[in-house]
Design an enzyme around this catalytic site. Structure first.
Site, mmCIF file in Angstrom:
data_model
loop_
_atom_site.group_PDB
_atom_site.id
_atom_site.type_symbol
_atom_site.label_atom_id
_atom_site.label_comp_id
_atom_site.label_asym_id
_atom_site.label_seq_id
_atom_site.Cartn_x
_atom_site.Cartn_y
_atom_site.Cartn_z
ATOM 1 N N CYS A 109 47.147 39.696 47.324
ATOM 2 C CA CYS A 109 47.791 40.570 48.372
ATOM 3 C C CYS A 109 47.027 40.386 49.535
ATOM 4 O O CYS A 109 45.650 40.642 49.610
ATOM 5 C CB CYS A 109 48.394 41.826 48.197
ATOM 6 S SG CYS A 109 49.608 42.335 46.771
ATOM 7 N N TRP A 113 51.562 39.594 46.233
ATOM 8 C CA TRP A 113 51.544 38.937 45.145
ATOM 9 C C TRP A 113 51.882 39.847 44.062
ATOM 10 O O TRP A 113 51.226 40.936 43.611
ATOM 11 C CB TRP A 113 50.107 38.291 44.485
ATOM 12 C CG TRP A 113 50.035 37.434 43.533
ATOM 13 C CD1 TRP A 113 50.307 36.054 43.445
ATOM 14 C CD2 TRP A 113 49.849 37.829 42.075
ATOM 15 N NE1 TRP A 113 50.113 35.701 41.992
ATOM 16 C CE2 TRP A 113 49.851 36.899 41.178
ATOM 17 C CE3 TRP A 113 49.627 39.306 41.465
ATOM 18 C CZ2 TRP A 113 49.567 36.883 39.936
ATOM 19 C CZ3 TRP A 113 49.238 39.037 40.244
ATOM 20 C CH2 TRP A 113 49.445 38.061 39.496
ATOM 21 N N GLY A 126 46.751 46.167 44.922
ATOM 22 C CA GLY A 126 46.134 46.787 43.816
ATOM 23 C C GLY A 126 47.255 47.403 42.908
ATOM 24 O O GLY A 126 48.319 47.107 42.956
#
Ligand code: AGP
Length: 606
Positions: A2, A74, A101
């Protein structure tokens, strides 16, 4: 994984944020989004797919606000979709959050919010943060974010915007990389400094448990407990042009071409020719400490681990110290025994790989000593190790490692040479290796210039569904790396085996439809390797060889010879044709070479 970027200043935020997203797309590319504060509200665009899809979805006139955040994703929680793309907003559309995360207690927080009447627009864990922050009474955004993070469990790199208080963005870090940047009357946030090149003058890396209020006139950093901390600023150097493809069709091909220069930089200033040895100042180790090393354990993931396997061979051969590489992702789950006389070496291109970082922390927690071999300067792993070797390979943008693999192997050759020369490696052998390393960049350039000669090998692999990669001893890690490269970019099934293991099982699958890429260096194992070729041929398996001049190629369908070299360094040359083959096969099959499906360059989650 990300990409996060944030901007607060006087310029229109949208073009800067979109440029940052394009540079960070290697971190994840299943959806992207942007939120800009204008007129007391957030203007938002989000799209499933790549950043170019988001570009197409932006209003023709663009957003005009000068404060904003953006994200390329992602997926972890919730499939890639427009709704699950970041930024996520609270119900009023005032607070926007982008996150890298995993929020581990998202389900419990969601339940609580749902009971209070909140409805959710996405399936993500991130959205809870926007709702929680919006419900906080604190006068400043940074205080509100801090209060919310006190009840959040998990890993995050965050950027938060409040349309009602657009004077500052908030960044926070716990396990996901975050840098804050300072420009001329501008403030920046990014998950990777690459996004800020050419814009921010200097940057500071947040540490875990810190959050920052980022304003146009600077930033203030606090701990999660609310104590203000002072961060050292480092100048943001680096060439923004290096992040562009230029005339190349793909970053992977560009980075293959950059290898001679990358290896030269890895070697630069690191020889002590008078004593026929290497001198790695960053390892901060006196000869006495080197003599006390009884074992070397190398930790890294994927290609970094494979380069570590090459390194283990080099250290064992040159320094006669038992050495072994293993995936950092497995290491910490088996309550590893940490020995005081073992040197641990952590390897990472990005310096942000979560599994590698966690393994280092486990070693340190138990009193072990760790060196880093890292490409990204100032990255989390480099800082966590505190000492080690920077590769200086330059930015690697393609998801697959090429030049950093070669540079890492080169750094290991230097380390092995230095460890060897304080032990039993003779000056003559040292001088032979120094000359061998000196020759590497030109030899690599020579191999790349002969790319066209690999067409027959690539065509044979492109027509197969499965392929074997075989290598013995020091060539085995190259077989593993070659198979990984082919898998990653071509999506063909490729499996690597130690050549000596073939007859212990995998031989059953050899058939005329299964080509074998055989590594055949001209070394003292050549006769054994030629027997393996014969075993494969006897079962009707086609053999493609990557070899060295003068090797007999009876029964081999197609071959490519890398130059003769010092035997210890042959793995570094044998790898180059395998990179080019993977590239050619993927290109022939029309794959998305720089951003292969399901992958991201830097894996910052567990
Ligand atoms: C290599 O082609 C990979 N994409 C991957 O295996 C990578 O090497 C691994 O994730 C480790 O990354 P790092 O070097 O940034 O730690």
């Amino acid at each position: 994984m990300c990409g996060i970027v944030g901007y607060v200043g006087a310029r229109a935020a949208q073009p800067l944020l979109m440029e940052g997203l394009r540079r960070l797309e290697y971190r994840g590319y299943d959806s992207a989004g942007i939120a800009v504060a204008e007129g007391g509200r957030l203007s938002v665009a989000k799209r499933k797919g790549k950043v170019r899809e988001l570009d197409a979805a932006l209003p023709a006139a663009g957003f005009s606000g000068a404060v904003g955040i953006a994200h390329t994703r992602w997926a972890t929680h919730g499939e890639p979709s427009d709704a699950n793309a970041h930024p996520h907003l609270d119900a009023t559309g005032r607070i926007g959050v982008v996150h890298n995360g995993i929020i581990e207690n998202a389900a419990a927080l969601k339940q609580r919010l749902a009971a209070e009447g909140v409805t959710f627009a996405s399936e993500t864990d991130t959205e809870v943060l926007a709702h929680l922050i919006a419900r906080r009474p604190e006068p400043s955004l940074v205080e509100a974010v801090r209060a919310v993070l006190a009840e959040v469990k998990g890993a995050y790199g965050l950027a938060v915007i409040d349309a009602a208080r657009p004077g500052a963005l908030v960044a926070a870090r716990n396990g996901g990389p975050v840098v804050v940047g300072v420009g001329e009357g501008e403030g920046f946030i990014a998950s990777d400094a690459a996004a800020l090149m050419g814009h921010a003058r200097s940057i500071a890396h947040l540490d875990d448990g810190e959050l920052a209020e980022v304003r146009a006139d600077g930033f203030t950093v606090f701990t999660l407990e609310g104590t203000q901390t002072v961060k050292a600023l480092s100048e943001l150097s680096g060439d923004a042009l290096a992040l562009e493809k230029g005339d190349y069709a793909h970053f992977m091909r560009k980075e293959i071409d950059e290898q001679p220069a990358a290896v030269r930089r890895t070697l630069l200033g690191r020889f002590d020719r008078r004593f026929a040895t290497a001198h790695l100042g960053g390892i901060e180790m006196a000869a006495r400490e080197m003599l006390d090393i009884r074992r070397v354990k190398i930790l890294g993931c994927g290609s970094a681990c494979h380069a570590g396997m090459v390194g283990a061979h080099l250290i064992e051969q040159l320094a006669r110290i038992p050495a072994h590489a293993e995936p950092a992702s497995e290491f910490r789950y088996r309550n590893p025994v940490i020995e005081p006389d073992t040197l641990y070496v952590a390897v990472s291109q990005s310096g942000e790989t979560f599994d590698t970082l966690a393994a280092i922390q486990e070693v340190k927690r138990k009193g072990g000593r760790v060196l880093g071999i890292v490409n990204a300067v100032g990255s989390t792993i480099a800082r966590e190790c505190g000492r080690g070797v920077y590769l200086h390979a330059g930015a690697e943008v393609a998801v697959v490692s090429t030049k950093t693999f070669t540079s890492t192997c080169t750094a290991f050759a230097l380390l092995a040479l230095q460890l060897g020369r304080v032990r039993d490696l003779s000056a003559a052998a040292g001088a032979r290796l120094v000359a061998g390393l000196d020759a590497l960049p030109d030899q690599i350039a020579g191999i790349i210039a002969r790319e066209a000669e690999l067409a027959a090998l690539s065509a044979r692999l492109a027509g197969a569904e499965h392929a074997y990669f075989l290598g013995r001893a020091a060539s085995f890690p190259i077989a593993v790396e070659g198979a990984l490269k082919l898998k990653e970019v071509s999506y063909l099934h490729a499996e690597a085996y130690a050549a000596s293991e073939l007859k212990h099982g995998p031989l059953a699958l050899i058939s005329p439809d299964t080509p074998t890429v055989m590594l055949l260096p001209d070394d003292d194992l050549l006769a054994k390797n030629l027997s393996t070729v014969a075993e494969v041929r006897t079962r009707g398996g086609p053999v493609l060889a990557v070899t060295q001049p003068g090797v007999s190629l009876e029964g081999v369908e197609a071959a490519f010879a890398v130059p003769a070299c010092e035997p210890e360094l042959a793995p570094l040359l044998l790898n180059i044709p395998l990179q080019l083959i993977a590239y050619q096969v993927a290109q022939g099959l029309g794959r998305d070479i720089d951003q292969p499906r399901n992958l991201a360059k830097s894996v910052t989650v567990e």
